[in-house]
Design an enzyme around this catalytic site. Structure first.
Site, PDB file in Angstrom:
ATOM      1  N   HIS A  55      90.175  64.562  -2.775  1.00  0.00           N
ATOM      2  CA  HIS A  55      90.043  63.106  -2.935  1.00  0.00           C
ATOM      3  C   HIS A  55      90.610  62.748  -4.301  1.00  0.00           C
ATOM      4  CE1 HIS A  55      87.516  59.561  -1.265  1.00  0.00           C
ATOM      5  NE2 HIS A  55      88.559  59.805  -0.512  1.00  0.00           N
TER       6      HIS A  55
ATOM      7  N   HIS B   3      98.545  61.626   5.314  1.00  0.00           N
ATOM      8  CA  HIS B   3      97.167  62.096   5.245  1.00  0.00           C
ATOM      9  C   HIS B   3      96.669  62.552   6.616  1.00  0.00           C
ATOM     10  CE1 HIS B   3      93.204  62.088   3.198  1.00  0.00           C
ATOM     11  NE2 HIS B   3      92.777  62.000   4.440  1.00  0.00           N
TER      12      HIS B   3
END
Lengths: 959, 256
Positions: free
Chosen positions: A302, A216
């Site tokens: 998300h 990430h």
């Protein structure tokens, strides 16, 4: 301490009641005042209150469920009660909890009630419930007391992880069980580092490395060296137009030194222009808006959090990407959302264990996007919704934010000695392991193992943070700023202090509740926090500014000159790591990619009822109206939206792009569009990428944006990149981004990847999402009064089709509902597409165009229907007039999804002016606007192949 | 006096555009945080008009506008009462309307006569609607206006609710300033022309004196002609439909 229960009932018949638990040094007069003045509205509700230690008054008879957030989960309304109590002068209230009570009719069985509650009323991950057929006082009391229980105080401790000398399998186990998501090579690098230091790492150090080195945060796949092979080469490729694809076609494969550098950054470097101020280095891409202002744009995903807790996941997705733009010191002026779900009509029986139904995911995600954006007061002006069975377990939630700032007002100058100040929300256990969690595949029991990764947003806190930080920016109070996103303080401080070093005292970090271990404080991803670097003389003015608007701001350390990251908790050393190792000590991955082209499906012979197919295609969820979603988003706040998402005579037609006029004193505007089509990605991600860039540009151009003043963003959502077939698709999509950016001369200014979007069910079966690339585009336009909408405006106007049609029905959405998918993917012609866009833009700037709609999913048939029913005027079109390069069947002319095409409405007096702008561009007048509300499309012989009233077409689209 | 105080508070988010509209109407608009008024570093009495903008003050937890209303009642009650009694104009837009109702400044200086609750549709709604103006109303913000007004709404709790006696009083006093109209130009309970199911199609009311006005729709999102959703079809007006309300307010402020 005393505790009370307040029950608030709506006066109108309803199956819901609100309950409040209040505890503290409270007199019964205090509770009476709280009830009357804060907790209920006498016009709408009745309310009762009682002490919690007495025999509880029975609720209404019948089955009921009482639901509350689990202890430790953010309860914003309860926080507001504490603030409200102080406002009315009741300082003894220490704790508040909110519950909702739902009466459920027609249930006679406890187990059925529990199951119903689990499926429809609560999310077990964040909420807990008491459900009963007949409420008993003692049980309820026990439930309430459990909710009010405070976490036990504990001693902060540091655990050392024995890493020195351990075996590879032990390293892998530590990574897996700790949800560190580090590879063996990375774990070996960590082990070697600590062996050299002669000590074992602390839990905090291992977590810091895992966050910083996470997919990430570091985009390891996009930096990896990739060895690429393909089983067959792409035929007939012009290497000058498709340099990246030509490279992949080399007989013995290709080696790619990082997708990010090789494709995206190199394209941006090649086509960068003067207005591009920052690409790929800041939290958001930045371009010049005019002499005085700059515009920033960022799109994030998300996905995993939204799969588990749709509302909270999407909610914090918006909150997070808004903080990215705040992280370049900009005021957020628009949000965008692109959502990918499983089909809403999926039978419950086909749902894997532990997976929420797509309907429930959609409902929660939309509510989450709505709640955060609306409460921040940021208009949502562009988006899309896509459906595919591949998204059932892995929904995708793309959230974007556009910001504006005075040029040059974003400082990037951390100095040794500057204070580290955390501003905004308090730190809790929420969001632990979010960054590493996003790098693992979801399984049926993920919800239980990483439940803490789910966050609940608090948009009002974020709004107050925005309010003070924009003032702090204008006052020049901070020397650098970053958001506290994935990896929490560890990432924020670690990144800001990369060149200097930093010392942090975790004892000073404001906490939501007791009981957090030092490493948890350090990596928590609690929302609504920003970190700023503040020169010593500005610390007090900044704290005063924040406290003056009820925003918590705390000095938690300072930047140093020693190049070391030191984190303390009182006397305990939580982290002591060299910044150099933290930021450069990782391992560059080496990955293999193997491309096996999918065979084209055999074309199905069929006699098609085109009227029925048009209605079926309009009703297909990918094409159908999203008005019920879009209306719940505020797209007007900030008074800058001058082309709305819904357009036309009844303001319900599908606009191609949103247009904003950010400054009252200037007509200069920003146009936002997007492109995405995973149906193409399933066939070939290279051509999908070209189509996505073209679609985003078509959106921009159709609304009047300047294709030569356009910047784009990439968001890749993919399966597991360690699998060579998945990675090969990712390589091809990246190559497509490169070739498109060069051809259109549109620089990428920001991007993000979300990989490992795979789900492993209880039987071990793996399902990856379809290869998905979102291209978001932002364009400037000198005068918003020269932007246009897609709805037909007046009978008698001419209708033109601009751009060539080919027989390209591969991945066509009409193929999903009875049309023919002939496997021929739309292939953008990079030699001509940029000039088509430029010419269309010139025609709009010449004020010769009344309306313009781009052709995308559903081809000409759908575009014509949409243009007609949005405007309330009929269209009469001749397929024989459609420009092509070879003779095509009526089926192909109607349903092909060839790119770079526009349907254009021109007043008779303007046709010469319009045609004059289209030098050397394929176009033709194919029909006209009718007063009668009918869509008539004639086949090659001039016979109606589609003849339908607009009301029934619109009804199909709105169904 | 030509200075307008545009109130800021945690969660208020339409203060910037309200200030822009006021400036276009010739006023000087200052955005002031409620804490500055409460601590006394800025005095409400130094301003000619008060505007409470839209947003989600304190998150609208415990009911839209409730918490900011409580805040104003406990920290600024006397200043506000004097301001209103002096006849200075007060405008509450959307969340600001909810705040004015929940402080009791609307309909008339008493808490608990009316409220605004969840839209009948059950969801937040953003759309342009048509309003009918009551030309007999004493409202200073709509003096001289009649006919209809197009404005956008954006709210989840806009359903005006009151008892029969209060409703009759509102009608008798011409305190109902704006109502939602259907396509035929009649006040309507039909969704979506009436976007929230408001009693008697009430979109906005004033106090009996006419200097306090609250409405759910947003004139602050409709001050430029290009804000209107139909300008590409009908042509551009000289200004946005919301400007008349701001200009009236500024004119009224100068007369106090």
């Amino acid at each position: 301490m005393s505790a009370y229960l307040v029950t608030v009932c709506p006066r109108e018949a309803d199956n819901h009641e609100r309950l409040y638990l209040l505890a503290g040094d409270l007199s019964s007069e205090d509770v009476q005042r709280l009830t009357l003045e804060l907790l209920h509205d006498p016009v709408a509700h009745t309310a009762t209150w009682q002490a919690l230690d007495a025999e509880l008054a029975a609720p209404k008879a019948g089955a009921l469920v009482e639901i509350a957030f689990r202890p430790g989960v953010t309860d914003n309304e309860a926080e507001t009660i504490l603030v409200g109590a102080r406002h009315i002068g009741i300082n003894g209230l220490k704790q508040a909890k909110t519950l909702r009570r739902v009466y459920v009719s027609d249930v006679q069985d406890e187990a059925v009630l529990r199951q119903f509650a689990g499926e429809h009323l609560l999310n077990d991950l964040i909420e807990t419930a008491y459900s009963t057929l007949e409420a008993r006082s003692a049980e309820r009391l026990q439930f309430y007391q459990h909710l009010l229980q405070l976490p036990a105080p504990h001693t902060p401790t540091i655990t050392r992880v024995a890493l020195r000398g351990v075996s590879d399998s032990e390293l892998e186990r530590i990574s897996r069980e700790g949800i560190l998501a580090l590879s063996l090579a990375e774990m070996q690098a960590v082990r070697d580092y600590f062996e050299d230091l002669g000590r074992d790492p602390t839990d905090g150090e291992l977590e810091t490395l895992a966050q910083t080195w996470s997919e990430h945060c570091r985009h390891k796949t996009f930096r990896a060296t990739i060895s690429y092979q393909q089983s067959a080469s792409d035929a007939g490729i012009d290497a000058a137009l498709h340099p990246a694809l030509a490279e992949l076609n080399a007989a013995n494969g290709a080696t790619i030194n990082g997708l990010l550098n090789h494709y995206l950054r190199s394209a941006t470097n090649a086509v960068s222009n003067e207005a591009l101020l920052s690409a790929f280095v800041d939290n958001a891409g930045i371009v010049a808006f005019d002499e005085q202002y700059e515009i920033s744009f960022k799109v994030e995903t998300h996905n995993h959090p939204s799969a588990l807790e749709p509302f909270g996941g999407a909610n914090t997705g918006v909150g997070g990407v808004v903080r990215d733009v705040l992280g370049v010191s900009a005021k957020p002026i628009a949000v965008t959302d692109v959502l990918c779900f499983g089909y809403p009509d999926l039978p419950e029986s086909e749902l894997s264990q532990g997976v929420l139904h797509p309907r429930r995911i959609r409902e929660g995600v939309v509510a989450g996007v709505r709640d955060y954006g609306n409460k921040l007061g940021i208009p949502n002006v562009n988006g899309a919704v896509w459906y595919d069975h591949g998204y059932t377990a892995n929904p995708l939630v793309f959230c974007g934010t556009l910001g504006i700032a005075p040029r040059g007002s974003h400082p990037r100058g951390v100095q040794a000695g500057d204070a580290i100040v955390v501003i905004g929300g308090r730190t809790g256990r929420d969001g632990i392991h979010g960054a590493t969690f996003s790098s693992v595949e979801l399984t049926h029991d993920t919800a239980e193992t990483v439940g803490a990764a789910v966050q609940i947003g608090d948009p009002v806190t974020e709004k107050t943070v925005i309010d003070v930080l924009l003032q702090a920016r204008d006052l020049g109070l901070y020397s650098a700023i970053t958001d506290c996103g994935a990896g929490g303080l560890s990432s924020a401080v670690g990144e800001m202090g990369e060149e200097t070093g930093a010392v942090v005292e975790l004892r000073d970090v404001p906490l939501k509740y007791a009981g957090l271990q030092p490493w948890e404080i350090w990596i928590s991803e609690a929302q609504e926090r920003m970190v700023v670097s503040v020169p010593p003389q500005n610390v007090q003015p900044l704290l005063d500014l924040c406290h003056g608007e009820d925003v918590e701001a705390t000095v938690i350390g300072h930047f140093t000159a020693d190049g070391v990251l030191t984190v303390k908790h009182n006397q305990l050393t939580v982290v002591e790591l060299d910044m150099a190792f933290l930021h450069s000590g990782g391992v560059q991955f080496k990955l293999n990619a193997d491309w096996q082209p999918s065979p084209a499906p055999a074309a199905q012979p069929a006699a098609i009822d085109h009227n029925a197919l048009l209605k079926a295609t309009l009703s297909q969820p990918i094409v159908a109206s999203n008005e019920n979603i879009v209306r719940t988003y505020d797209h007007e706040v900030q008074a800058a939206t001058v082309l709305k998402p819904l357009v036309g005579v009844n303001e319900d037609g599908p606009g191609d792009a949103g247009v904003l006029q950010p400054r009252v004193d200037s007509n200069r505007g920003v146009v936002l569009g997007c492109g995405l089509n995973p149906l193409y990605g399933k066939i070939d991600p290279y051509w999908m990428a070209l189509a996505a860039v073209d679609e985003a540009l078509r959106n921009i151009v159709a609304a009047g944006g300047d294709p030569e003043q356009t910047w784009i963003l990439d968001n890749f959502c993919w399966g597991d990149p360690k699998l060579p077939d998945r990675l090969a698709g990712l390589v091809r999509a990246s190559a497509g981004c490169h070739d498109a950016a060069l051809a259109y001369r549109t620089p990428f200014i920001s991007g993000k990847d979300s990989l490992n979007n795979e789900y492993r069910d209880a039987e071990g079966k793996r399902v990856a999402i379809p290869p998905t690339l979102l291209i978001s585009a932002m364009a400037l336009v000198p005068d918003v009064l020269q932007t246009i909408s897609m709805d037909a405006k007046a009978a008698g106007n001419a209708i033109y089709l601009v751009g060539l049609t080919h027989d390209e029905r591969g991945g066509a959405v009409s193929g999903l509902v009875g049309g023919i998918d002939n496997g021929n993917l739309p292939k953008v012609n990079l030699a001509t597409a940029p000039s088509v866009h430029k010419a269309m833009h010139a025609a709009i700037r010449a004020n010769s165009v009344r309306s313009c709609h781009d052709l995308s999913e559903g081809g000409l048939a759908v575009a014509a229907a949409e243009m007609a029913f949005a405007g309330g005027f009929g269209l009469s079109l001749e397929l024989s007039a459609v420009p092509t390069s070879s003779s095509l069947s009526a089926d192909a002319l109607l349903w092909s999804e060839s790119t770079t095409r526009f349907l254009v409405e021109v007043e008779p007096a303007q046709t010469a002016n319009f045609e004059a702008q289209l030098n050397n561009i394929a176009y033709a007048k194919i029909g006209q606007v009718l007063a009668e509300p009918r869509l008539i499309i004639n086949d090659l012989a001039g016979q109606p192949i589609i003849d339908s009233d607009l009301a029934s077409l619109k009804a199909a689209w709105q169904a | 006096m030509t200075k307008v105080l545009v109130l800021r508070a945690p969660g208020i988010n339409c203060d910037a555009e309200a200030a822009e509209a006021l400036e276009l109407a010739g006023a000087k608009a200052e955005r002031v945080h409620v804490n500055r008024l409460a601590e006394g570093s800025i005095q409400l009495a130094d301003y000619g008009m008060l505007l409470i903008p839209g947003g989600f003050a304190y998150g609208d937890h415990l009911g839209a506008g409730r918490m900011l209303a409580v805040d104003l009642i406990y920290r600024l009650r006397e200043d506000l009462s004097r301001f209103v009694a002096d006849g200075r104009p007060v405008l509450g837009i959307c969340n600001g309307f909810q705040v004015l109702v929940k402080t009791g400044l609307l309909p008339s200086d008493k808490v608990g006569q009316a409220t605004l609750i969840d839209n009948a549709s059950g969801h937040y709604e953003c759309r342009w609607i048509k309003l009918g103006l009551n030309s007999a109303s004493p409202c200073v913000f709509t003096q001289g206006l009649s006919g209809t007004l197009d404005l956008p709404v954006g709210h989840g709790e806009g359903r005006f609710l009151t008892d029969q006696a209060t409703l009759e009083k509102l009608q008798a006093n011409n305190q109902i300033v704006v109502q939602y109209l259907d396509q035929a130009g009649q006040p309507t309970m039909e969704y979506p022309a009436n976007p929230n199911g408001a009693l008697n199609a009430i979109a906005g009311i004033c106090n009996p004196a006419g200097n306090v006005f609250g409405l759910m729709p947003h004139p602050d999102r409709a001050f430029l002609p290009q804000h209107h959703p139909q300008w590409r079809r009908r042509g551009l007006d000289l200004e946005g439909p919301g400007m008349a309300i701001f200009r009236n307010g500024v004119r009224a402020m100068a007369l106090v």
